[in-house]
Design an enzyme around this catalytic site. Structure first.
Site, mmCIF file in Angstrom:
data_model
loop_
_atom_site.group_PDB
_atom_site.id
_atom_site.type_symbol
_atom_site.label_atom_id
_atom_site.label_comp_id
_atom_site.label_asym_id
_atom_site.label_seq_id
_atom_site.Cartn_x
_atom_site.Cartn_y
_atom_site.Cartn_z
ATOM 1 N N ASN A 210 0.808 -1.126 -0.004
ATOM 2 C CA ASN A 210 0.142 0.191 0.042
ATOM 3 C C ASN A 210 0.770 1.164 0.138
ATOM 4 O OD1 ASN A 210 0.551 1.009 2.917
ATOM 5 N ND2 ASN A 210 -0.233 -1.192 3.263
ATOM 6 N N ASP A 279 -4.524 -6.510 5.395
ATOM 7 C CA ASP A 279 -5.577 -7.171 6.098
ATOM 8 C C ASP A 279 -5.768 -8.359 5.685
ATOM 9 O OD1 ASP A 279 -6.518 -5.236 7.607
ATOM 10 O OD2 ASP A 279 -7.793 -4.225 6.108
ATOM 11 N N LYS A 289 9.015 -17.253 -9.653
ATOM 12 C CA LYS A 289 8.310 -16.033 -10.275
ATOM 13 C C LYS A 289 7.259 -16.647 -11.316
ATOM 14 C CE LYS A 289 8.980 -12.389 -13.641
ATOM 15 N NZ LYS A 289 9.700 -11.894 -14.592
ATOM 16 N N PRO A 305 -3.060 -11.603 10.964
ATOM 17 C CA PRO A 305 -3.358 -11.317 12.236
ATOM 18 C C PRO A 305 -3.701 -10.027 12.558
ATOM 19 C CG PRO A 305 -1.071 -12.168 11.914
ATOM 20 C CD PRO A 305 -1.910 -12.142 10.752
ATOM 21 N N ASP A 306 -4.556 -9.495 13.298
ATOM 22 C CA ASP A 306 -5.156 -8.331 13.692
ATOM 23 C C ASP A 306 -4.037 -7.888 14.846
ATOM 24 O OD1 ASP A 306 -5.907 -5.818 14.882
ATOM 25 O OD2 ASP A 306 -8.060 -6.570 14.447
ATOM 26 N N ILE A 307 -3.061 -7.263 14.410
ATOM 27 C CA ILE A 307 -1.911 -7.003 15.590
ATOM 28 C C ILE A 307 -2.570 -6.158 16.743
ATOM 29 C CG2 ILE A 307 0.263 -6.065 16.205
ATOM 30 C CD1 ILE A 307 1.070 -6.545 12.832
ATOM 31 N N PHE A 323 -4.990 3.617 14.735
ATOM 32 C CA PHE A 323 -5.421 4.621 13.625
ATOM 33 C C PHE A 323 -6.476 4.077 12.785
ATOM 34 C CE2 PHE A 323 -2.504 8.209 12.906
ATOM 35 C CZ PHE A 323 -1.319 8.000 13.941
ATOM 36 N N LYS A 337 -14.341 1.243 15.704
ATOM 37 C CA LYS A 337 -13.096 0.587 15.839
ATOM 38 C C LYS A 337 -12.525 0.812 17.313
ATOM 39 C CE LYS A 337 -11.552 0.182 11.402
ATOM 40 N NZ LYS A 337 -10.410 0.925 10.049
ATOM 41 N N LYS A 341 -12.257 -2.780 19.183
ATOM 42 C CA LYS A 341 -11.023 -3.408 19.682
ATOM 43 C C LYS A 341 -10.460 -3.199 21.004
ATOM 44 C CE LYS A 341 -9.127 -3.351 14.862
ATOM 45 N NZ LYS A 341 -8.197 -3.367 14.117
HETATM 46 O O1 PMT Z 1 2.854 6.165 6.301
HETATM 47 P P1 PMT Z 1 2.413 7.643 5.895
HETATM 48 O O2 PMT Z 1 2.472 7.884 4.524
HETATM 49 O O3 PMT Z 1 2.712 8.862 6.727
HETATM 50 O O4 PMT Z 1 0.566 7.717 6.113
HETATM 51 C C1 PMT Z 1 0.251 7.533 7.255
HETATM 52 C C2 PMT Z 1 -1.144 6.525 7.448
HETATM 53 C C3 PMT Z 1 -2.110 7.105 6.840
HETATM 54 C C4 PMT Z 1 -0.843 5.381 7.099
HETATM 55 C C5 PMT Z 1 -1.668 6.642 8.955
HETATM 56 O O5 PMT Z 1 -1.723 7.649 9.336
HETATM 57 C C6 PMT Z 1 -2.754 5.746 9.290
HETATM 58 O O6 PMT Z 1 -3.825 5.992 9.248
HETATM 59 N N1 PMT Z 1 -2.417 4.291 9.429
HETATM 60 C C7 PMT Z 1 -3.426 3.448 9.876
HETATM 61 C C8 PMT Z 1 -3.560 2.644 8.360
HETATM 62 C C9 PMT Z 1 -4.716 1.487 8.477
HETATM 63 O O7 PMT Z 1 -4.088 0.136 8.209
HETATM 64 O O8 PMT Z 1 -5.447 1.703 9.096
HETATM 65 P P2 PMT Z 1 -6.877 0.624 9.287
HETATM 66 O O9 PMT Z 1 -8.190 1.331 9.773
HETATM 67 O O10 PMT Z 1 -7.035 -0.271 8.146
HETATM 68 O O11 PMT Z 1 -6.287 -0.173 10.500
HETATM 69 C C10 PMT Z 1 -7.074 -0.010 11.956
HETATM 70 C C11 PMT Z 1 -5.847 -0.129 12.854
HETATM 71 O O12 PMT Z 1 -5.649 -1.567 13.194
HETATM 72 C C12 PMT Z 1 -4.537 0.614 12.711
HETATM 73 O O13 PMT Z 1 -4.158 1.096 13.848
HETATM 74 C C13 PMT Z 1 -3.636 -0.539 12.123
HETATM 75 O O14 PMT Z 1 -2.222 -0.159 12.354
HETATM 76 C C14 PMT Z 1 -4.310 -1.731 12.736
HETATM 77 N N2 PMT Z 1 -4.076 -3.053 12.092
HETATM 78 C C15 PMT Z 1 -4.693 -3.295 11.095
HETATM 79 C C16 PMT Z 1 -4.652 -4.277 10.435
HETATM 80 C C17 PMT Z 1 -3.778 -5.433 11.015
HETATM 81 N N3 PMT Z 1 -3.681 -6.700 10.540
HETATM 82 N N4 PMT Z 1 -3.149 -5.180 12.071
HETATM 83 C C18 PMT Z 1 -3.180 -4.055 12.691
HETATM 84 O O15 PMT Z 1 -2.612 -3.994 13.768
#
Ligand code: PMT
Length: 414
Positions: A210, A279, A289, A305-307, A323, A337, A341
């Site tokens: 991403n 995800d 390849k 896994p959802d860390i 975030f 969320k 969570k």
């Molecule tokens: O890196 P930059 O270019 O500076 O951009 C910053 C950012 C936009 C990436 C950052 O500010 C941001 O929003 N990060 C969270 C991105 C994200 O994956 O959000 P989400 O809504 O999909 O996930 C929710 C939360 O679960 C997040 O805290 C994520 O870190 C966490 N997560 C998600 C999936 C997973 N498998 N494990 C997780 O821990």
């Protein structure tokens, strides 16, 4: 790397003999990693030419408020927003008086009113002017208003007399300026941050990834270290330097990030999940390849896994901040969320436009906790990170106090 690394510093130079030392100050600030833009008053140009400061700072010097060309390049409001700190060195008695009164009759005094960045003044004047009751009253008012006064010191003066009123030396000013970024609000805390993207391998050369650059997470790591925390940064693949006093663990995939976080989380007080973790990952990464033979290619994905979810549901979780990167219904998704969570705080990040969020220098966040929220207006990622870390420190400290009260009550009950 010092706490001035990547900081945006406006150096205001006013009309005193110590203006010649401000030239060296620009070099010292840049050596410490700061980006410097110089604003001179007209009187200052009588002492040192603007060209000197242009050559040393690498930027055109800002001189006039009513200069259409300069305003078109970077308006005084943009300049005020750009600054992480404004340092006026030397600051004459007249400048101190103008700032105390809130006058805005030239570019520098207008900037002082227009910026939200910390304002620091390095007075420089004849010792009789310094000890004058008006100057001392102004200094008192400025300090009461939260303005930092660096110096002055005592010694021989340009007028041939000796006394208090000499500007501090450039290196002393750099040291004092660096200290304003070291807040100490997270002193003694251990904090783990995830940052950047994850890459999920399809075959040895292709992956699902991403647009995360890691800038937001790295800015948070730097701000937390400056606030005194012992920071561990678990980073996906990014092209960024490790902030000073931060321990970095490099990972590539979500599975590796998960493993690194779980390995280090037990000893942490605070966890910030800023990484854009994939995800899903390909069910199988092909060992060779993939050849371009079939017309259609289907890749099965399985959930990662959802860390954050896993950390927040530990029996004794750290203070957890997530975030929520969203393109619509920001408030609703973030609050959902936060609740599902079981987080302490969540930073909702509108990622629907290109000039903020993913891979941008800027960001704007709406931060929620169970019974409140605050909006952090669009600013550079380091500025947003410092605001967010200060908020985290405040809520973490309240959480610790509540925990202690709860523990005390439960021991009294039993
Ligand atoms: O890196 P930059 O270019 O500076 O951009 C910053 C950012 C936009 C990436 C950052 O500010 C941001 O929003 N990060 C969270 C991105 C994200 O994956 O959000 P989400 O809504 O999909 O996930 C929710 C939360 O679960 C997040 O805290 C994520 O870190 C966490 N997560 C998600 C999936 C997973 N498998 N494990 C997780 O821990």
């Amino acid at each position: 790397m010092s706490s001035l690394t990547n900081k945006h510093i406006i150096l205001g130079v006013t009309g005193g003999i110590a203006a010649y030392k401000a030239a060296d100050l620009v070099r010292r600030l840049r050596d410490a990693g700061a980006e410097v833009r110089v604003v001179m008053t007209r009187a200052a140009t009588e002492f040192v030419g603007a060209l000197t400061f242009q050559a040393l700072s690498g930027h055109k010097v800002h001189l006039d408020l009513l200069d259409a060309d300069a305003e078109a390049a970077m308006s005084h409001i943009e300049l005020a927003r750009w600054a992480d700190a404004v340092l006026i060195a030397p600051a004459t008695a007249n400048t101190l008086a103008k700032i105390t009164q809130g006058l805005a009759d030239d570019l520098l005094s207008t900037l002082c009113l227009a910026t939200k960045a910390p304002l620091c003044l390095a007075p420089s004047m004849n010792h009789v002017m310094w000890s004058d009751a008006h100057t001392q009253a102004n200094i008192k008012l400025l300090q009461q208003g939260g303005i930092k006064i660096f110096g002055p010191t005592s010694g021989s003066q340009a007028c041939g007399e000796t006394g208090e009123g000499r500007m501090l030396e450039p290196l002393q000013l750099v040291e004092q300026l660096a200290q304003i970024f070291s807040t100490g609000s997270l002193q003694g805390c251990r904090l783990l941050i995830t940052a950047g993207p994850t890459f999920e391998a399809i075959d040895p050369v292709r992956f699902i990834g991403n647009r995360s650059s890691g800038k937001m997470g790295y800015a948070l790591a730097q701000a937390a270290a400056e606030a005194g925390a012992q920071v561990t940064l678990v980073s996906g693949p990014v092209a960024l330097a490790t902030p000073d006093r931060v321990t970095r663990i490099n990972v590539e995939s979500a599975a590796q990030m998960h493993q690194a976080v779980m390995q280090h989380i037990a000893s942490q007080n605070i966890f910030i999940a800023c990484a854009a973790v994939a995800d899903y990952r390909p069910a199988q990464s092909q060992p060779q390849k993939i050849k371009k033979t079939a017309d259609k290619l289907q890749i099965d994905l399985v959930k990662n896994p959802d860390i954050l979810g896993e950390v927040a549901s530990m029996s004794q979780p750290p203070f957890c901040i997530g975030f929520a990167a969203e393109t619509e219904n920001l408030r609703q998704h973030a609050q959902q969320k936060l609740a599902t969570k079981k987080l302490h705080m969540i930073a909702a990040n509108d990622v629907s436009s290109q000039d903020s969020g993913f891979n941008s220098e800027f960001n704007a966040l709406h931060i929620f906790w169970p019974d409140g929220d605050v909006q952090l207006e669009k600013a550079s990622k380091p500025q947003i990170a410092r605001q967010m870390i200060s908020l985290v420190a405040q809520h973490y400290s309240q959480n610790q106090t509540q925990k202690k009260i709860h523990e005390k009550n439960s021991t009294q009950d039993s």
